[in-house]
Scaffold this motif. Sequence first.
Motif, short mmCIF file in Angstrom:
data_model
loop_
_atom_site.label_atom_id
_atom_site.label_comp_id
_atom_site.label_asym_id
_atom_site.label_seq_id
_atom_site.Cartn_x
_atom_site.Cartn_y
_atom_site.Cartn_z
N HIS A 1 0.83 -1.20 0.00
CA HIS A 1 0.00 0.00 0.00
C HIS A 1 0.87 1.26 0.00
N PRO A 2 0.37 2.36 -0.57
CA PRO A 2 1.18 3.58 -0.64
C PRO A 2 1.40 4.20 0.74
N VAL A 3 2.59 4.73 0.95
CA VAL A 3 2.95 5.46 2.17
C VAL A 3 3.58 6.78 1.71
N ALA A 4 3.05 7.88 2.19
CA ALA A 4 3.47 9.19 1.67
C ALA A 4 4.96 9.42 1.84
N GLU A 5 5.53 8.92 2.93
CA GLU A 5 6.94 9.20 3.21
C GLU A 5 7.89 8.33 2.40
N TYR A 6 7.39 7.27 1.77
CA TYR A 6 8.27 6.34 1.06
C TYR A 6 8.38 6.76 -0.41
N PRO A 7 9.57 6.84 -0.95
CA PRO A 7 9.71 7.25 -2.35
C PRO A 7 9.25 6.21 -3.35
N ARG A 8 9.07 4.95 -2.92
CA ARG A 8 8.63 3.90 -3.84
C ARG A 8 7.58 3.03 -3.18
N SER A 9 6.87 2.28 -3.99
CA SER A 9 5.94 1.27 -3.48
C SER A 9 6.63 -0.09 -3.47
N GLY A 10 6.07 -1.01 -2.71
CA GLY A 10 6.61 -2.36 -2.73
C GLY A 10 6.53 -3.00 -4.09
N ASP A 11 5.45 -2.74 -4.84
CA ASP A 11 5.32 -3.30 -6.18
C ASP A 11 6.41 -2.78 -7.11
N GLU A 12 6.79 -1.52 -6.95
CA GLU A 12 7.87 -0.97 -7.78
C GLU A 12 9.19 -1.66 -7.48
N VAL A 13 9.43 -1.93 -6.22
CA VAL A 13 10.66 -2.64 -5.84
C VAL A 13 10.70 -4.01 -6.50
N HIS A 14 9.59 -4.74 -6.43
CA HIS A 14 9.58 -6.10 -6.96
C HIS A 14 9.56 -6.12 -8.48
N ALA A 15 9.02 -5.08 -9.11
CA ALA A 15 9.12 -4.97 -10.56
C ALA A 15 10.58 -4.76 -10.97
N ALA A 16 11.32 -3.98 -10.18
CA ALA A 16 12.74 -3.77 -10.48
C ALA A 16 13.53 -5.07 -10.30
N LEU A 17 13.18 -5.85 -9.30
CA LEU A 17 13.84 -7.15 -9.12
C LEU A 17 13.55 -8.08 -10.30
N ALA A 18 12.29 -8.12 -10.71
CA ALA A 18 11.89 -9.02 -11.80
C ALA A 18 12.57 -8.64 -13.12
N ALA A 19 12.94 -7.38 -13.26
CA ALA A 19 13.55 -6.93 -14.51
C ALA A 19 15.05 -7.20 -14.58
N ARG A 20 15.65 -7.68 -13.50
CA ARG A 20 17.10 -7.89 -13.49
C ARG A 20 17.46 -9.17 -14.24
N PRO A 21 18.37 -9.08 -15.21
CA PRO A 21 18.76 -10.28 -15.96
C PRO A 21 19.69 -11.20 -15.17
N ASP A 22 20.26 -10.69 -14.06
CA ASP A 22 21.19 -11.50 -13.28
C ASP A 22 20.51 -12.25 -12.14
N LEU A 23 19.17 -12.25 -12.13
CA LEU A 23 18.41 -12.98 -11.12
C LEU A 23 17.28 -13.77 -11.78
N VAL A 24 16.95 -14.89 -11.18
CA VAL A 24 15.75 -15.64 -11.58
C VAL A 24 14.89 -15.82 -10.33
N ARG A 25 13.58 -15.78 -10.53
CA ARG A 25 12.67 -15.90 -9.39
C ARG A 25 12.33 -17.36 -9.14
N LEU A 26 12.45 -17.77 -7.89
CA LEU A 26 12.12 -19.14 -7.48
C LEU A 26 10.78 -19.22 -6.75
N VAL A 27 10.41 -18.14 -6.05
CA VAL A 27 9.20 -18.14 -5.23
C VAL A 27 8.51 -16.79 -5.38
N ARG A 28 7.19 -16.78 -5.49
CA ARG A 28 6.42 -15.54 -5.39
C ARG A 28 5.17 -15.80 -4.58
#
Length: 455
Positions: free
Chosen positions: A401-428
């Motif tokens: 959920h959005p928090v005014a003081e945080y510069p990013r959302s949790g979904d944005e963090v995990h989208a950035a992780l998913a976009a990394r070519p040096d990582l593969v996801r094992l669990v979601r």
Amino acid sequence: MVSFDHRDPGTDESVWTDALRRDLPPLDLDVDHLIVVAAHPDDESLGAAGLLATAAARGIPIDLLVVTDGEGSHPGSPTHGPATLALLRRRELHDAARIVGLVGNPIFLGLPDGGTGEYRDAITAALRETLDAATGRRVLVLSPWRGDGHRDHRVVGEIVEQVCAARGVRSRAFPIWLWHWGGPDDVPWDRVERLALEPRSREVKTRALDAHRSQLEPLSGAPGDEATIHAGMRAHAERDAELFIAPESPATPAGSVGRQYFDDMYARHDDPWGFDSRWYEERKRSVLLAALPWRHYRSTLEAGCSTGALTVYLADRSDRVLAVDLAPAALERARTRLAGRENVELRLATLPDAWPEGEFDLVVLSEVAYYWAGVDLDRGLTAATASLSADGRLVACHWRHPVAEYPRSGDEVHAALAARPDLVRLVRHEEEDFVLEVYAHPGARSVAAESGLVP
């Protein structure tokens, strides 16, 4: 979410006619490829059939992904069950697609109407595959607007924004239900772009709308078979222009959330985030610990350990734990909690600037990466990945959920992780409130494969 009933008269089109007299920038349609992700059959016709007709007339290739079959449009119908409605609506969409000029067939994902939130991975994968096929072209991706008041529209809109942001692809969203339940004050006008429709495109859109007869006309005279789109709602789709909303610009605070914020939180609260008092936090810890692929780890790094509520359990499953936080007050409370735990080192450091040296077979980013603004997120994820051993695992868990003081959302963090070519996801693991994922270097195998249960 907005609560509304499609049977209500809704906002009269005259209200929007006045509001739309304002000067709006034009939509840039100078692209090589167009991808439309519709939550239901007819979304693309209601919100963007004029654009599709315009693009097709210019020879721009168009891919249409349809997430659900819209089988939930008449839940109380005594004459049409979900399977019958799904088949009917697919046929209608084929007709509408041909009318606007699509050459290829729509891609139907066949996911449950009203249940898209449970299938984010499947929708994301389908969009990525379509984007992969358009690599090297200037692509525009369209979807229903995430603020449209419909759950499926929100989910699809969020996924499109996240995937496109991670890939650097331009995306725009079209409202549908907003015109029915909302008013001019509900529109983010600073992000709205306008596509003026030529007479031919308007005529094509009218015919494309007519193709969706199951939504525009009653299925029968029986109660439960009423039309879902009445004349007042259709009027919103028959304007001389279509409107599209650009994604909201990422928050641009002066920098990542710093020590002062946390010092203030710990000065005012003994347990600022309820790590010890809330069942939500206790349960979330249990989910995280259950998701760890290995029973035991040699060396664990916990970024942002706070008061050590999770650190205690990581210590039970690790030979050595390095727990880092930037707030002295948090570390003092963690030291009290972890007294006598000789396999735990607590260290004061600001991440990602002072990322610890060394190699770890478990790196834990729990409720920390959304504090990183600008390039700090990429720096932090890059440092975390680089500190993983060859067989290491990275665990990330964040509030959605959005928090005014945080510069990013949790979904944005995990989208950035998913976009990394040096990582593969094992669990979601995804819930309405948080998302938890486990990543590893490419080539990593599942728990069952590592245990010899599968090849």
